[in-house]
Design a protein around this motif. Structure first.
Motif, PDB file in Angstrom:
ATOM      1  N   ILE A  22       0.835  -1.206   0.000  1.00 19.06           N
ATOM      2  CA  ILE A  22       0.000   0.000   0.000  1.00 19.06           C
ATOM      3  C   ILE A  22       0.866   1.251   0.000  1.00 19.06           C
ATOM      4  N   LEU A  23       1.835   1.290   0.924  1.00 16.27           N
ATOM      5  CA  LEU A  23       2.705   2.464   1.032  1.00 16.27           C
ATOM      6  C   LEU A  23       3.542   2.650  -0.223  1.00 16.27           C
ATOM      7  N   PHE A  24       4.024   1.544  -0.766  1.00 16.85           N
ATOM      8  CA  PHE A  24       4.831   1.644  -1.987  1.00 16.85           C
ATOM      9  C   PHE A  24       4.016   2.241  -3.129  1.00 16.85           C
ATOM     10  N   ASN A  25       2.792   1.767  -3.329  1.00 15.96           N
ATOM     11  CA  ASN A  25       1.963   2.274  -4.423  1.00 15.96           C
ATOM     12  C   ASN A  25       1.692   3.767  -4.283  1.00 15.96           C
ATOM     13  N   ILE A  26       1.353   4.201  -3.056  1.00 20.57           N
ATOM     14  CA  ILE A  26       1.020   5.617  -2.854  1.00 20.57           C
ATOM     15  C   ILE A  26       2.263   6.484  -2.972  1.00 20.57           C
ATOM     16  N   LEU A  27       3.380   6.030  -2.379  1.00 19.17           N
ATOM     17  CA  LEU A  27       4.624   6.810  -2.459  1.00 19.17           C
ATOM     18  C   LEU A  27       5.147   6.858  -3.886  1.00 19.17           C
ATOM     19  N   HIS A  28       5.004   5.751  -4.602  1.00 15.14           N
ATOM     20  CA  HIS A  28       5.453   5.733  -5.999  1.00 15.14           C
ATOM     21  C   HIS A  28       4.679   6.766  -6.818  1.00 15.14           C
ATOM     22  N   ASN A  29       3.382   6.854  -6.587  1.00 13.84           N
ATOM     23  CA  ASN A  29       2.567   7.844  -7.293  1.00 13.84           C
ATOM     24  C   ASN A  29       3.001   9.261  -6.935  1.00 13.84           C
ATOM     25  N   ALA A  30       3.282   9.503  -5.631  1.00 13.99           N
ATOM     26  CA  ALA A  30       3.714  10.834  -5.194  1.00 13.99           C
ATOM     27  C   ALA A  30       5.069  11.206  -5.780  1.00 13.99           C
ATOM     28  N   LEU A  31       6.012  10.245  -5.775  1.00 13.61           N
ATOM     29  CA  LEU A  31       7.345  10.516  -6.319  1.00 13.61           C
ATOM     30  C   LEU A  31       7.293  10.765  -7.824  1.00 13.61           C
ATOM     31  N   LYS A  32       6.444  10.000  -8.505  1.00 13.49           N
ATOM     32  CA  LYS A  32       6.366  10.094  -9.959  1.00 13.49           C
ATOM     33  C   LYS A  32       5.889  11.460 -10.417  1.00 13.49           C
ATOM     34  N   TYR A  33       4.990  12.072  -9.645  1.00 13.59           N
ATOM     35  CA  TYR A  33       4.381  13.325 -10.080  1.00 13.59           C
ATOM     36  C   TYR A  33       4.772  14.518  -9.210  1.00 13.59           C
ATOM     37  N   THR A  34       5.927  14.393  -8.549  1.00 10.37           N
ATOM     38  CA  THR A  34       6.474  15.524  -7.809  1.00 10.37           C
ATOM     39  C   THR A  34       7.893  15.761  -8.307  1.00 10.37           C
ATOM     40  N   GLY A  35       8.001  16.517  -9.397  1.00  8.03           N
ATOM     41  CA  GLY A  35       9.318  16.792  -9.954  1.00  8.03           C
ATOM     42  C   GLY A  35      10.163  17.630  -9.015  1.00  8.03           C
ATOM     43  N   GLU A  36       9.562  18.623  -8.395  1.00  6.31           N
ATOM     44  CA  GLU A  36      10.238  19.466  -7.428  1.00  6.31           C
ATOM     45  C   GLU A  36       9.293  19.669  -6.247  1.00  6.31           C
ATOM     46  N   GLY A  98     -10.286  -3.004   6.768  1.00  3.17           N
ATOM     47  CA  GLY A  98     -11.261  -2.300   7.582  1.00  3.17           C
ATOM     48  C   GLY A  98     -11.065  -0.795   7.592  1.00  3.17           C
ATOM     49  N   GLY A  99     -10.320  -0.266   6.635  1.00  2.00           N
ATOM     50  CA  GLY A  99     -10.072   1.170   6.573  1.00  2.00           C
ATOM     51  C   GLY A  99     -10.637   1.797   5.313  1.00  2.00           C
ATOM     52  N   THR A 100     -10.324   3.060   5.123  1.00  2.00           N
ATOM     53  CA  THR A 100     -10.763   3.797   3.936  1.00  2.00           C
ATOM     54  C   THR A 100      -9.603   4.604   3.383  1.00  2.00           C
ATOM     55  N   LEU A 101      -9.689   4.940   2.099  1.00  2.00           N
ATOM     56  CA  LEU A 101      -8.683   5.786   1.461  1.00  2.00           C
ATOM     57  C   LEU A 101      -9.376   6.983   0.819  1.00  2.00           C
ATOM     58  N   ASN A 102      -8.799   8.171   0.985  1.00  2.00           N
ATOM     59  CA  ASN A 102      -9.373   9.390   0.432  1.00  2.00           C
ATOM     60  C   ASN A 102      -8.282  10.255  -0.193  1.00  2.00           C
ATOM     61  N   ILE A 103      -8.716  11.140  -1.070  1.00  2.00           N
ATOM     62  CA  ILE A 103      -7.783  12.036  -1.769  1.00  2.00           C
ATOM     63  C   ILE A 103      -8.288  13.469  -1.659  1.00  2.00           C
ATOM     64  N   GLN A 104      -7.371  14.342  -1.314  1.00  2.00           N
ATOM     65  CA  GLN A 104      -7.588  15.782  -1.425  1.00  2.00           C
ATOM     66  C   GLN A 104      -6.507  16.301  -2.361  1.00  2.00           C
ATOM     67  N   SER A 105      -6.886  16.895  -3.470  1.00  2.00           N
ATOM     68  CA  SER A 105      -5.883  17.285  -4.453  1.00  2.00           C
ATOM     69  C   SER A 105      -6.317  18.533  -5.204  1.00  2.00           C
ATOM     70  N   ILE A 106      -5.342  19.388  -5.477  1.00  4.36           N
ATOM     71  CA  ILE A 106      -5.562  20.592  -6.273  1.00  4.36           C
ATOM     72  C   ILE A 106      -4.554  20.572  -7.423  1.00  4.36           C
ATOM     73  N   PRO A 107      -5.028  20.651  -8.672  1.00  9.16           N
ATOM     74  CA  PRO A 107      -4.090  20.633  -9.803  1.00  9.16           C
ATOM     75  C   PRO A 107      -2.997  21.687  -9.655  1.00  9.16           C
ATOM     76  N   ASN A 108      -1.764  21.258  -9.916  1.00 17.24           N
ATOM     77  CA  ASN A 108      -0.571  22.116  -9.885  1.00 17.24           C
ATOM     78  C   ASN A 108      -0.179  22.578  -8.476  1.00 17.24           C
ATOM     79  N   LYS A 109      -0.858  22.048  -7.447  1.00 15.93           N
ATOM     80  CA  LYS A 109      -0.486  22.432  -6.082  1.00 15.93           C
ATOM     81  C   LYS A 109      -0.143  21.229  -5.211  1.00 15.93           C
ATOM     82  N   GLY A 110      -0.626  20.063  -5.550  1.00 12.36           N
ATOM     83  CA  GLY A 110      -0.258  18.893  -4.780  1.00 12.36           C
ATOM     84  C   GLY A 110      -1.444  18.065  -4.340  1.00 12.36           C
ATOM     85  N   SER A 111      -1.134  16.968  -3.653  1.00  8.67           N
ATOM     86  CA  SER A 111      -2.155  16.021  -3.229  1.00  8.67           C
ATOM     87  C   SER A 111      -1.924  15.611  -1.782  1.00  8.67           C
ATOM     88  N   ASN A 112      -3.006  15.265  -1.118  1.00  6.76           N
ATOM     89  CA  ASN A 112      -2.968  14.680   0.216  1.00  6.76           C
ATOM     90  C   ASN A 112      -3.771  13.390   0.150  1.00  6.76           C
TER      91      ASN A 112
END
Length: 482
Positions: A22-36, A98-112
């Motif tokens: 789970i952590l690898f998939n989410i971190l991989h997505n964050a690393l892939k789309y965070t150039g700086e 037994g958990g949930t996953l959610n996304i808060q994201s703004i284009p060109n500003k980042g994701s949580n």
């Protein structure tokens, strides 16, 4: 990337391997789309649940992309590259816990991206975990088999090199035995021997090895494998940043500092392995594409020539059919999907091709062979054949009187030089400039571009082209003897 998880954060009730996935998939997505920018991992407690946030300052996602995460998965469904199937798999795994996953994201500003997991109650942990494990395995096997196979079905081989057996044992324990086959060695000499004997997906090497240093090991590996063919992860001391600079200079792909963070080591290792396989897949696709580039008109014209010879010269017809069969067999040989093939294999393909062309065009095609017969090397498949075909189609046959193609293979001290020289129409300065600028922009340069890309990836060098209008062209490449 910064982890703000407190050292005393309580345990969660979860399958360790699935949590890492789970952590690898989410971190991989964050690393892939965070150039700086930055990536933060934060954890907090609420109502007996752990809430884990992975925040980045990358390119973010719009509402359409975010909505894909919440749509039911259907076989064959495609997902936007900005979200990837990795997040969908993580969502399903989290829900099974037994958990949930959610996304808060703004284009060109980042994701949580944040998810919840139940906290472990030490008194009932074993009983609850056993119940969860049985339920999760059943559901995973029936509802998520296809998705999970995309991530976890491969068995990757990692070679670890460190003179401290305790370090090796610790690092080996980080990787799941269901996904990774780990070999550990304490000497550089043994490691180099294993690299010669077997195939590996990743090498993890300590910088400070006795006798033969980690840097020397990297340097020796790079004489045989490029950065993309065999990734190397360097282990360094945190307070010695110069180790990192030296490691990159010798050919390391990435580094992890000591003392080792288990998650960082696994995530960086998997990222390098995934990169290797994606590049390898692309190389295979390119080789298959090049292999399939037998022009329909070439087949049609060859068959017409065979048919016409059947009424005037049956002996020539039989010879032509024999060479045509050899050409087709060599063209579709499965070895052409390999990294390299023996020079003789490539020469057999070229000779069959040239025989067919000479039967069609007669005196318009003259061939000169200037080859050191004792040379024993491997070369990229369909590389020489591509250059010869290009010299004939776009060189000498563009002249009414035809011309000559010379195939020259000479051995030097440290390399073998392979040249295809023709006296055809030549290449204009504009076309030549386009070819030399990453081989883009000309229809006649498709085969050259593909060959050039493979040469750069395998040997770190490219085709050398010299050409003069109405005088001819010389295309050369070098194969290191090592």
């Amino acid at each position: 990337m910064v982890s703000l998880v407190p050292p005393d954060f309580p345990n969660v009730l979860a399958d360790e391997n699935r949590l890492i996935q789970i952590l690898f998939n989410i971190l991989h997505n964050a690393l892939k789309y965070t150039g700086e920018g930055s990536i933060e991992i934060i954890a907090r407690e609420k109502q007996h649940m752990a809430i884990i946030h992975i925040r980045d300052t990358g390119q973010g996602m719009d509402n359409v992309v975010q909505s894909l995460l919440y749509s039911p998965y259907e076989q064959g469904q495609e997902y936007d590259e900005g979200i990837g199937i990795g997040l969908l798999i993580s969502k399903k795994l989290i829900e099974l816990h037994g958990g949930t996953l959610n996304i808060q994201s703004i284009p060109n500003k980042g994701s949580n991206i944040y998810f919840t997991l139940p906290l472990a109650d030490e008194s009932t942990q074993n009983k609850e975990y056993a119940t969860f494990n049985a339920q999760a395995k059943t559901q995973l096997s029936t509802t998520n088999e296809r998705e999970l196979s995309m991530v976890s079905d491969k068995h990757f081989r990692i070679l670890m090199i460190d003179d401290d057996p305790m370090n090796l044992a610790t690092m080996k324990s980080i990787f799941s035995i269901s996904e990774y086959e780990i070999t550990t060695v304490t000497s550089s000499e043994k490691a180099l021997a294993l690299i010669q004997q077997e195939a590996w997906d990743l090498v993890i090497v300590d910088a400070m090895l006795p006798y033969i240093s980690g840097y020397a090991v990297i340097q020796k590996i790079r004489k045989q494998y490029s950065l993309l063919e065999l990734p190397i992860l360097l282990l360094t001391i945190r307070k010695h940043p110069e180790d990192v600079y030296t490691g990159f200079a010798y050919g390391a792909n990435d580094y992890v500092t000591k003392p080792i963070n288990a998650l960082e080591l696994k995530v960086r290792s998997r990222a390098l392995i995934d990169l290797k396989y994606s590049i390898q897949q692309r190389l295979h696709l390119e080789s298959a594409w090049l292999q399939s580039q037998i022009q329909p008109h070439f087949l049609f014209n060859t068959l017409n020539t065979i048919a016409s010879l059947s009424t005037i010269d049956t002996d020539r017809m039989i010879d032509l059919m024999h060479h045509f069969g050899e050409y087709l067999h060599a063209s579709f040989d499965v070895r052409n999907l390999q990294r390299v093939v023996p020079l003789q294999h490539e020469l057999d393909l070229v000779r069959s091709y040239l025989y067919i062309k000479q039967q069609r065009f007669g005196e318009l095609i003259q061939i000169e062979w200037d080859i050191d017969e004792t040379i024993q090397i491997d070369i990229p498949p369909i590389s020489l054949q591509t250059l010869v075909e290009n010299a004939i189609r776009h060189g000498i046959l563009k002249k009414e009187e035809g011309g000559t193609v010379c195939i020259r293979i000479k051995e030097f001290t440290t390399y073998v030089s392979i040249s295809v020289i023709d006296d055809g129409v030549g290449i204009s300065p504009t076309q030549l400039e386009e070819l030399q600028e990453d081989y883009k922009g000309t229809s006649s340069g498709i085969g050259l571009r593909n060959t050039n890309l493979r040469l750069k990836r395998i040997y770190g060098q490219q085709l050398q082209i010299q050409s003069t209008i109405n005088q001819g062209t010389n295309v050369t490449f070098h194969i290191p003897k090592d």
